[in-house]
Motif scaffolding. Structure first.
Motif, PDB file in Angstrom:
ATOM      1  N   GLY A 293      29.324  -8.816 -13.207  1.00 51.71           N
ATOM      2  CA  GLY A 293      28.159  -7.901 -13.051  1.00 51.71           C
ATOM      3  C   GLY A 293      28.384  -6.575 -12.508  1.00 51.71           C
ATOM      4  O   GLY A 293      27.948  -5.616 -13.395  1.00 51.71           O
TER       5      GLY A 293
ATOM      6  N   GLU B  20      24.802  -6.408  -4.423  1.00 46.82           N
ATOM      7  CA  GLU B  20      23.388  -6.932  -4.694  1.00 46.82           C
ATOM      8  C   GLU B  20      22.807  -7.333  -3.577  1.00 46.82           C
ATOM      9  O   GLU B  20      23.178  -7.814  -2.310  1.00 46.82           O
TER      10      GLU B  20
ATOM     11  N   THR C 218      16.646  -4.599 -12.704  1.00 45.18           N
ATOM     12  CA  THR C 218      16.935  -6.042 -12.905  1.00 45.18           C
ATOM     13  C   THR C 218      16.996  -6.926 -12.001  1.00 45.18           C
ATOM     14  O   THR C 218      16.413  -7.910 -12.174  1.00 45.18           O
ATOM     15  N   VAL C 219      17.589  -6.532 -10.678  1.00 45.05           N
ATOM     16  CA  VAL C 219      17.724  -7.471  -9.726  1.00 45.05           C
ATOM     17  C   VAL C 219      16.379  -8.039  -9.018  1.00 45.05           C
ATOM     18  O   VAL C 219      15.983  -9.260  -8.974  1.00 45.05           O
TER      19      VAL C 219
ATOM     20  N   PRO D 270      23.268  -5.999 -10.831  1.00 38.49           N
ATOM     21  CA  PRO D 270      23.345  -7.359 -10.911  1.00 38.49           C
ATOM     22  C   PRO D 270      24.627  -8.018 -10.435  1.00 38.49           C
ATOM     23  O   PRO D 270      25.766  -7.274 -10.836  1.00 38.49           O
TER      24      PRO D 270
ATOM     25  N   ALA E 201      21.809 -12.250 -10.817  1.00 37.80           N
ATOM     26  CA  ALA E 201      21.024 -11.214 -11.246  1.00 37.80           C
ATOM     27  C   ALA E 201      19.809 -11.379 -10.626  1.00 37.80           C
ATOM     28  O   ALA E 201      18.820 -11.309 -11.427  1.00 37.80           O
TER      29      ALA E 201
ATOM     30  N   ASN F  40      24.546 -11.343 -18.479  1.00 40.52           N
ATOM     31  CA  ASN F  40      23.511 -11.998 -18.763  1.00 40.52           C
ATOM     32  C   ASN F  40      23.686 -13.490 -19.596  1.00 40.52           C
ATOM     33  O   ASN F  40      22.785 -13.782 -20.171  1.00 40.52           O
TER      34      ASN F  40
END
Length: 792
Positions: A258, A297, A334-335, A368, A372, A540
């Protein structure tokens, strides 16, 4: 687009030898650090010592006169050479309230420890590192923001001194009538959760080499990136050059997970330095830099409640989530979006609402990491179900069975959309059957007897369960080109980036299905912007879905042309021809065959002569299959643990994992991906803690402090596969690279609760650290308690 029933099984479903293995095993792998060029110089970066400070001056005079030092670059040098000194990489979203792009080199203000402020270029990396100490930077230290919850309070210090506040973005994800669901509920249960910050900790740190070819006026960047074509486009924008004059190549990568999908300031600075000095420049990140400058993250704090009827059927879920975004936007939202989206996916929940606040802090930017955000969302939902099961005295497996999306409801439309506005539709799968398989394989019904027997020996063992649905195959496309050369070799090129997940083997299998099955005659080039026109890269769990689909369609097109050309050359009907190995032969006829190389040579043509059958020249095809909708894999994890109440030590002893990733192309690769992700999940749950002080100083910057799971902590695995092909792509495949990590934190927490049920405690955070768990158990009273998150 539906699964193609004509796909044969020359290699599909078989654990063929990986194309990647031989070079890696005999020491011929080529990572960024292995690349050497004549006249190459080396870079090192001066990094901020403060979480928040004004930069008053940078004096590089002493460093510049040091023998072997060629240059020291600061923001002013970048500005003279580039169109912009900021990396505008944020994915579009209406919920942003502030624009916080990362600088290539910070100039007026630094906002996290580890931020790059200046760049030294020297003859070797040791001289460059030594010169860093000679650069004198004068700071005015400012108050740092270290807690994303406190950062929202009125009067809080500001993460950026020019900001109106610390709220970067706010959004709500909702569907159904949530208020009515809770008003009419027989039962409502509430819990608070904390999912703490962690790192990816790839074996290979980041690195890049930039070189300018003055003859061709082409800049080449070799980078350990997951997104080479995106990097090429960004460099073209920053430098105001044509994309064709920039090449980005991803060599072998020692793990991505990521953070390497992000384009970093060091990549831009290294490219600019190579152009300024006219020499190749190499930068290799060390492990400490990885801890303080590579994106991380989480933290996420969530307060959530669940409404149920008298039979344990979920009526609604609602809550609030505060997400620590770090100091800048390195990717997008995204997270937090992934966490909220994953929360309710597996279950038939009529009403849902989650209000999200995305907060700036003086910490490393967030992007991510494997999963993610999805592990966090699943953790919240599964922990709520465990709480409801306990309060309602329903078996944990049974309350899930009553609420899982049933197979007969597929395709099942959820009430919200992806970040790109595409409706979320669960495409295929039998979630209750998947859970049933996992419970049966784990001996769920018999565990209580085993647990009682262990207690008589003074041992506290427990079993936990979690389900997940993973959004995979993010579109819209990944281009693939296939060409049969006159040598008979089949060349496959794509912008999809290999980072250890066997992308080359997967593509070779897809192409071999249509072109003879001889994988040893297929050469796959991944992650090279000079070899393909458009693409995105690897993230992803998308490579097999997106690149695999384009490879399949291109291979079918090449196969059709091969058979048409061969039909003219062999004077036979194309329907009577077959491809086996590197030969095209007439079925049932002896001696009537041609090699792929001979056919390719004929299709190259000769001046003044017609091509066979007046077909277009060459044996090649380039396809860009567009698939907007994501495909959803699913699975169930059952985990057994043993807990020492005196020390808080938790040992995972067994993992049963049943998953459905659609059509499986290579079983061994799939199992390797799942086991690796489970290991990642165990690490996230029990070991990995990225600590920061209140002043924003990172406290865990070595592997002596930041713990990783090792072989000795790995449990016994029992894996099972179900196959529910998706109708969304021609191969029927779903992504699998992140599946193993998503449910593990929730399943381990569930097992810990079960092991120490007599203490009446609930685990509501991860990682779960021994000291905190032991203290909770030792102080447990007659009423249930929650693990109370300490100050970060």
């Amino acid at each position: 687009m539906t699964a193609d029933p004509s796909v044969n099984t020359k290699t599909f479903g078989q654990s063929t030898p990986r194309l990647e293995d031989r070079d890696l095993l005999i020491g011929k792998g080529r990572f960024v650090a292995d690349i050497h060029m004549n006249g190459m110089l080396h870079a090192a970066f001066v990094r901020s010592q403060h979480a928040h400070a004004k930069i008053l001056s940078i004096d590089a005079g002493a460093a510049l006169v040091m023998p072997g030092v060629h240059a020291v670059l600061t923001r002013d040098d970048i500005r003279q050479f580039a169109r912009t000194d900021r990396l505008a990489v944020a994915l579009p979203d209406r919920s942003y309230r502030q624009k916080r792009d990362r600088p290539i080199l910070a100039g007026d203000e630094t906002v996290y420890v580890g931020e790059a402020l200046a760049m030294v270029i020297a003859d070797d990396p040791y001289l460059a590192e030594d010169a860093l100490a000679l650069i004198d930077i004068e700071y005015e230290v400012l108050q740092a923001v270290g807690d994303c919850q406190k950062a929202l309070s009125p009067g809080s210090a500001l993460a950026h001194s020019d900001g109106p506040d610390n709220l970067l973005a706010a959004f709500a994800s909702s569907y159904g009538d949530v208020d009515a669901a809770f008003a009419g509920a027989a039962h409502v249960f509430k819990e608070a959760f904390w999912m703490h910050r962690g790192c990816a900790a790839a074996m290979e740190c980041r690195g890049c080499i930039a070189s300018l070819d003055a003859v061709e006026d082409r800049l080449t960047l070799w980078s350990s990136t997951q997104t080479p074509l995106v990097a090429a486009r960004l460099l073209a924008q920053i430098l105001e050059r044509e994309e064709s004059s920039i090449r980005v190549v991803t060599p072998d990568v020692g793990g991505g997970f990521g953070p390497k999908l992000v384009f970093y300031p060091e990549e831009a600075a290294t490219a600019i330095a190579a152009m300024i000095l006219g020499k190749p420049i190499k930068w290799i990140e060390d492990r400490r830099e990885n801890f303080i400058s590579t994106s991380q993250e989480r933290d996420q704090y969530c307060s959530a409640e669940i409404a149920l009827d008298r039979d344990g059927k979920v009526l609604g879920v609602r809550g609030t989530l505060v997400h620590d975004h770090g100091a800048y936007t390195a990717r997008g939202l995204t997270v937090p979006q992934g966490a909220v989206a994953a929360l309710s996916l597996a279950y038939d929940i009529p009403a849902f609402r989650m209000d999200v606040q995305v907060v700036l802090t003086n910490k490393v930017p967030v992007s991510p990491i494997r999963g993610a955000g999805q592990p966090q969302g699943v953790f919240i939902m599964e922990r709520l179900l465990d709480l409801a099961a306990r309060e309602l005295e329903i078996d944990r497996g049974e309350i899930r069975r009553r609420n899982l999306v049933p197979a007969h409801a597929m395709p099942y439309t959820k009430g919200f959309v992806t970040r790109g506005g595409i409706p979320i539709v669960l495409d295929s799968g039998d979630y209750p059957a998947c859970q049933a398989d996992a419970l049966k394989k784990a001996g769920w019904e018999d565990f209580a007897a085993r647990q009682r027997a262990a207690r008589t020996q003074g041992r506290f063992i427990g079993i936990g369960l979690a389900n997940f649905v993973e959004a995979t195959g993010r579109g819209p496309y990944e281009q693939v080109s296939i060409r049969v050369a006159p040598t008979g070799m089949i060349h496959v090129a794509t912008g999809a980036a290999a980072m250890g997940q066997s992308t080359k083997t997967m593509l070779a299998q897809v192409v071999a299905e249509q072109l003879g099955g001889a994988m040893d005659r297929i050469v796959v080039t991944t992650g090279d912007s000079a070899k393909i026109a458009v693409g995105f890269g690897g993230f992803n769990s998308r490579q097999t879905v997106m690149a695999g689909s384009s490879a399949h369609v291109a291979a079918v097109a090449v196969r059709k042309k091969v058979l048409l050309a061969a039909s003219h050359l062999l004077e036979a009907d194309a329907a009577d021809l077959e491809i086996e190995g590197d030969q095209v032969f007439v079925k049932g006829a002896t001696g009537m065959s041609l090699s792929l190389g001979k056919i390719a040579e004929a299709m190259a043509g000769a001046a003044g002569f017609r091509l066979p059958g007046n077909l277009p020249p060459g044996l090649d095809a380039t396809e860009t299959v567009v698939i907007d909708a994501m495909t959803y894999g699913n699975g169930s994890a059952v985990v057994e643990v043993e807990v020492d109440p005196a020390t808080g030590h938790v040992k995972v002893t067994r993992v049963v994992f049943i998953h459905d990733a659609g059509k499986i192309i290579h079983p061994a690769i799939v199992e390797g991906q799942i086991v690796g992700a489970i290991a990642h999940g165990i690490g996230n749950t029990l070991f990995e803690w990225m600590g920061y002080g209140e002043d924003g100083q990172p406290q865990t910057t070595t592997f002596a402090d930041y713990l990783l799971v090792t072989a000795t902590e790995m449990p016994r695995f029992e894996l099972g596969h179900r196959e529910s092909p998706t109708p969304l792509n021609p191969l029927g495949v779903k992504g699998v690279g992140e599946s193993g990590v998503i449910a593990i934190p929730a399943a381990i927490a569930s097992a810990i609760d079960n092991a120490v049920a007599e203490f009446g405690v609930r685990v509501s955070q991860f990682p779960i650290r021994p000291l905190e768990l032991a203290a909770l158990l030792q102080s447990a009273g007659p009423k249930p308690q929650s693990v109370t998150p300490p100050s970060p």
